[in-house]
Scaffold this motif. Structure first.
Motif, PDB file in Angstrom:
ATOM      1  N   GLN A 160       0.823  -1.203   0.000  1.00 33.78           N
ATOM      2  CA  GLN A 160       0.000   0.000   0.000  1.00 33.78           C
ATOM      3  C   GLN A 160       0.859   1.256   0.000  1.00 33.78           C
ATOM      4  OE1 GLN A 160      -3.111  -0.258  -0.521  1.00 33.78           O
ATOM      5  NE2 GLN A 160      -3.361  -2.450  -0.126  1.00 33.78           N
ATOM      6  N   HIS A 161       1.986   1.211   0.710  1.00 33.87           N
ATOM      7  CA  HIS A 161       2.870   2.379   0.742  1.00 33.87           C
ATOM      8  C   HIS A 161       3.492   2.622  -0.627  1.00 33.87           C
ATOM      9  CE1 HIS A 161       5.464   5.398   2.500  1.00 33.87           C
ATOM     10  NE2 HIS A 161       6.518   4.798   1.984  1.00 33.87           N
ATOM     11  N   GLN A 162       3.848   1.559  -1.325  1.00 31.93           N
ATOM     12  CA  GLN A 162       4.384   1.721  -2.674  1.00 31.93           C
ATOM     13  C   GLN A 162       3.336   2.308  -3.622  1.00 31.93           C
ATOM     14  OE1 GLN A 162       5.784  -2.317  -3.352  1.00 31.93           O
ATOM     15  NE2 GLN A 162       7.902  -1.665  -3.142  1.00 31.93           N
ATOM     16  N   VAL A 163       2.104   1.872  -3.469  1.00 29.78           N
ATOM     17  CA  VAL A 163       1.028   2.429  -4.298  1.00 29.78           C
ATOM     18  C   VAL A 163       0.887   3.925  -4.025  1.00 29.78           C
ATOM     19  CG1 VAL A 163      -1.467   2.420  -4.712  1.00 29.78           C
ATOM     20  CG2 VAL A 163      -0.225   0.257  -4.509  1.00 29.78           C
ATOM     21  N   ARG A 164       0.866   4.303  -2.747  1.00 31.73           N
ATOM     22  CA  ARG A 164       0.749   5.735  -2.413  1.00 31.73           C
ATOM     23  C   ARG A 164       1.951   6.525  -2.922  1.00 31.73           C
ATOM     24  NH1 ARG A 164      -1.298   3.395   2.511  1.00 31.73           N
ATOM     25  NH2 ARG A 164       0.808   3.423   3.382  1.00 31.73           N
ATOM     26  N   THR A 165       3.132   5.925  -2.831  1.00 30.65           N
ATOM     27  CA  THR A 165       4.346   6.619  -3.284  1.00 30.65           C
ATOM     28  C   THR A 165       4.329   6.826  -4.793  1.00 30.65           C
ATOM     29  OG1 THR A 165       5.605   5.657  -1.446  1.00 30.65           O
ATOM     30  CG2 THR A 165       6.855   6.543  -3.301  1.00 30.65           C
ATOM     31  N   ILE A 166       3.954   5.788  -5.539  1.00 33.91           N
ATOM     32  CA  ILE A 166       3.899   5.919  -7.004  1.00 33.91           C
ATOM     33  C   ILE A 166       2.869   6.976  -7.403  1.00 33.91           C
ATOM     34  CG2 ILE A 166       3.348   4.728  -9.148  1.00 33.91           C
ATOM     35  CD1 ILE A 166       4.379   2.169  -7.889  1.00 33.91           C
ATOM     36  N   ASP A 167       1.721   6.956  -6.750  1.00 33.24           N
ATOM     37  CA  ASP A 167       0.693   7.938  -7.085  1.00 33.24           C
ATOM     38  C   ASP A 167       1.179   9.352  -6.777  1.00 33.24           C
ATOM     39  OD1 ASP A 167      -2.181   8.403  -7.907  1.00 33.24           O
ATOM     40  OD2 ASP A 167      -2.207   9.349  -5.931  1.00 33.24           O
ATOM     41  N   ALA A 168       1.848   9.528  -5.627  1.00 30.49           N
ATOM     42  CA  ALA A 168       2.394  10.850  -5.293  1.00 30.49           C
ATOM     43  C   ALA A 168       3.453  11.265  -6.307  1.00 30.49           C
ATOM     44  CB  ALA A 168       2.989  10.831  -3.880  1.00 30.49           C
ATOM     45  N   TYR A 169       4.228  10.315  -6.809  1.00 35.51           N
ATOM     46  CA  TYR A 169       5.239  10.587  -7.830  1.00 35.51           C
ATOM     47  C   TYR A 169       4.585  11.087  -9.115  1.00 35.51           C
ATOM     48  CZ  TYR A 169       9.553   9.660 -10.497  1.00 35.51           C
ATOM     49  OH  TYR A 169      10.691   9.773 -11.262  1.00 35.51           O
ATOM     50  N   LEU A 170       3.521  10.397  -9.527  1.00 35.27           N
ATOM     51  CA  LEU A 170       2.820  10.799 -10.754  1.00 35.27           C
ATOM     52  C   LEU A 170       2.166  12.166 -10.595  1.00 35.27           C
ATOM     53  CD1 LEU A 170       1.152   7.389 -11.711  1.00 35.27           C
ATOM     54  CD2 LEU A 170       3.197   8.420 -12.712  1.00 35.27           C
ATOM     55  N   VAL A 171       1.571  12.415  -9.439  1.00 38.16           N
ATOM     56  CA  VAL A 171       0.937  13.722  -9.202  1.00 38.16           C
ATOM     57  C   VAL A 171       1.986  14.832  -9.212  1.00 38.16           C
ATOM     58  CG1 VAL A 171      -0.374  15.091  -7.535  1.00 38.16           C
ATOM     59  CG2 VAL A 171      -1.002  12.710  -7.955  1.00 38.16           C
ATOM     60  N   LEU A 172       3.164  14.558  -8.646  1.00 40.60           N
ATOM     61  CA  LEU A 172       4.227  15.559  -8.676  1.00 40.60           C
ATOM     62  C   LEU A 172       4.659  15.849 -10.107  1.00 40.60           C
ATOM     63  CD1 LEU A 172       6.327  17.403  -7.429  1.00 40.60           C
ATOM     64  CD2 LEU A 172       7.807  15.397  -7.076  1.00 40.60           C
ATOM     65  N   ILE A 174       2.881  15.661 -12.852  1.00 35.31           N
ATOM     66  CA  ILE A 174       1.893  16.480 -13.557  1.00 35.31           C
ATOM     67  C   ILE A 174       1.910  17.901 -13.015  1.00 35.31           C
ATOM     68  CG2 ILE A 174      -0.058  15.845 -12.072  1.00 35.31           C
ATOM     69  CD1 ILE A 174      -0.056  16.581 -15.866  1.00 35.31           C
ATOM     70  N   ASN A 175       2.172  18.058 -11.717  1.00 34.88           N
ATOM     71  CA  ASN A 175       2.274  19.415 -11.163  1.00 34.88           C
ATOM     72  C   ASN A 175       3.489  20.144 -11.721  1.00 34.88           C
ATOM     73  OD1 ASN A 175      -0.045  19.422  -9.573  1.00 34.88           O
ATOM     74  ND2 ASN A 175       0.974  18.477  -7.834  1.00 34.88           N
ATOM     75  N   GLN A 176       4.592  19.406 -11.908  1.00 32.45           N
ATOM     76  CA  GLN A 176       5.756  20.028 -12.536  1.00 32.45           C
ATOM     77  C   GLN A 176       5.417  20.512 -13.951  1.00 32.45           C
ATOM     78  OE1 GLN A 176       9.678  17.787 -10.608  1.00 32.45           O
ATOM     79  NE2 GLN A 176       8.961  17.237 -12.629  1.00 32.45           N
TER      80      GLN A 176
END
Length: 470
Positions: A160-172, A174-176
């Motif tokens: 679950q932590h890896q899923v949250r980390t990957i999603d946060a990576y993708l959101v970052l 797109i924000n960039q």
């Protein structure tokens, strides 16, 4: 862009303190290396404090299992004591060895004597519960189930932590990209404002056009500030998942901006190895093991016992009188041994255990229904993720068409405005459309990857996602 911003800061601030700070930030930015998604995941698993706490739980469960297995060994209780006490109706007194009392009763004196005397007592009691009808094994099985649950809980938390980390990576990411889009939009608005202002000063344009152009430039700047804020917040959120806050943590965009996932072959149902389902299954197994241990706690125990003791007393063995030298009571005068087979069965305990066992059966049923509920929820999430993924994939395919049309409309509106064939509000509307199309294009691409991640998470296998980026 960070270097240019630092350069402007050094030109504006002449104090040596700010100059040194700017040079330090510049050197950090120059030496920083972008982290790939794989590197971020490795850091998140190794450093995240909550995952370390789960590892500590596993170590604790391992020690409890080792402790429970000691029950197979015989118990040995040894004691030695020296006492000074009175001896009315008891020919010497002693302190019991953890409930093991060896009789020292003697005759009753005709008169009460308050004078005490020394005594000594040493005993060793060994007991081996040879036949327990599965009681010890059931208790050990409970600790094994607890260990298994701790291990599966850790694996699920890592997943679950890896899923949250990957999603946060993708959101970052797109924000960039949104920051870049809004920066380009601001530059476009500022360039357009200079052209409009020049036309107003020459009298070729109405003064209201300058006001509208200024409003559009300010709006573009506000959008840039908002996107920068979201990027900084998301960067902190991602760095939190790695276990160390980094306000300037650089990440590699890899191929998430430019490519869509291949047509991944995903299974038609949720994998039985789904970490969340395995966690609930381990909880069911633990409840079942506890109920069995409760049931067997009412069974008898057959033990092999052995006792050895030695005793000394300041009272004479003849006549029940004080010895001439009472200090001799500190030594040993007599000894005994005992060996035998002992069967113990607490009959009244059966009634209590019966109710406890029935209560545990309800907890087993509770765990079973929670597993069914979780399986139902994950299957629903899997089907939702499949629908969202297919829709997002189609949106991403249509986004370039939207962007091309928006650019064409903007170029036509700009040419018409420069030729005096249309008004400024029409041009500004095309600017908004172009900006929205640019944003929608990258968001659509990012959503495809995010919904693929959601589908892999529901499937219970992150390799379905990670294999797409290798």
């Amino acid at each position: 862009m960070n270097h240019l911003r630092l350069g402007r800061l050094m030109r504006r601030k002449k104090t040596s303190g700010l100059l040194l700070l700017s040079i330090g930030c510049l050197s950090i930015a120059a030496s920083g290396q972008s982290l790939t998604l794989t590197q971020v995941l490795e850091q998140s698993v190794q450093r995240y404090p909550f995952l370390k706490s789960k590892q500590a739980e596993i170590s604790s469960a391992e020690r409890r299992l080792q402790g429970s297995q000691v029950e197979y060994l015989p118990s040995l209780i040894v004691q030695h004591q020296n006492t000074y006490a009175t001896t009315n109706s008891l020919n010497g007194t002693f302190f019991p060895n953890e409930g093991t009392a060896i009789s020292t009763s003697g005759g009753v004196r005709p008169t009460n004597i308050s004078q005490g005397s020394f005594g000594s007592f040493t005993s060793a009691v060994i007991e081996w519960r040879a036949i327990t009808f599965g009681r010890i094994k059931a208790n050990v099985d409970v600790t094994k189930a607890e260990l298994q649950r701790s291990q599966v809980d850790y694996e699920n938390e890592v997943f679950q932590h890896q899923v949250r980390t990957i999603d946060a990576y993708l959101v970052l990411l797109i924000n960039q990209k949104l920051v870049q889009i809004q920066r380009s939009n601001l530059e476009r608005a500022q360039t357009f404002k200079r052209v409009v202002d020049s036309g107003v000063r020459s009298g070729m344009r109405a003064g209201v056009d300058s006001s509208l152009a200024t409003a559009e430039a300010v709006r573009a700047r506000l959008l840039l500030l908002e996107s920068q804020q979201q990027e900084q917040v998301q960067r902190l959120r991602l760095s939190e998942f790695t276990g160390q806050l980094q306000a300037n943590m650089p990440v590699d965009s890899m191929r998430f901006y430019s490519a869509l996932p291949n047509n991944a072959v995903l299974s038609d149902s949720v994998s039985p190895k789904n970490p969340t389902l395995r966690l609930f299954e381990s909880q069911l197994n633990l409840s079942s093991a506890r109920s069995l241990a409760t049931q067997r706690s009412s069974l008898p125990v057959i033990s092999l016992v052995g006792v050895g003791n030695a005793r000394g007393s300041g009272f004479s063995n003849k006549g029940d009188v004080f010895q001439a030298n009472q200090i001799n009571g500190l030594g040993y005068q007599v000894s005994n041994y005992l060996i035998g087979v002992v069967a113990r069965w607490n009959m009244t305990n059966i009634l209590r255990v019966k109710h406890d066992y029935q209560a545990d059966l309800f907890l087993v049923e509770r765990s079973r229904q929670l597993l069914n509920d979780q399986r139902l929820r994950i299957n629903r999430q899997y089907q939702e993720a499949e629908i969202q993924y297919q829709v997002a994939l189609e949106q991403a395919r249509q986004a370039p068409v939207q962007l091309q049309a928006a650019r064409q409309a903007y170029n036509q509106a700009r040419a018409r405005y420069q030729s005096g064939l249309t008004d400024l509000p029409t041009l500004l509307q095309s600017v908004l459309t172009l900006n929205r199309a640019e944003v929608d294009g990258y968001v659509a691409t990012s959503n495809v990857w995010r919904f693929l991640l959601l589908k892999a998470a529901a499937e219970g296998d992150l390799s379905l996602f990670t294999n797409q980026i290798r």
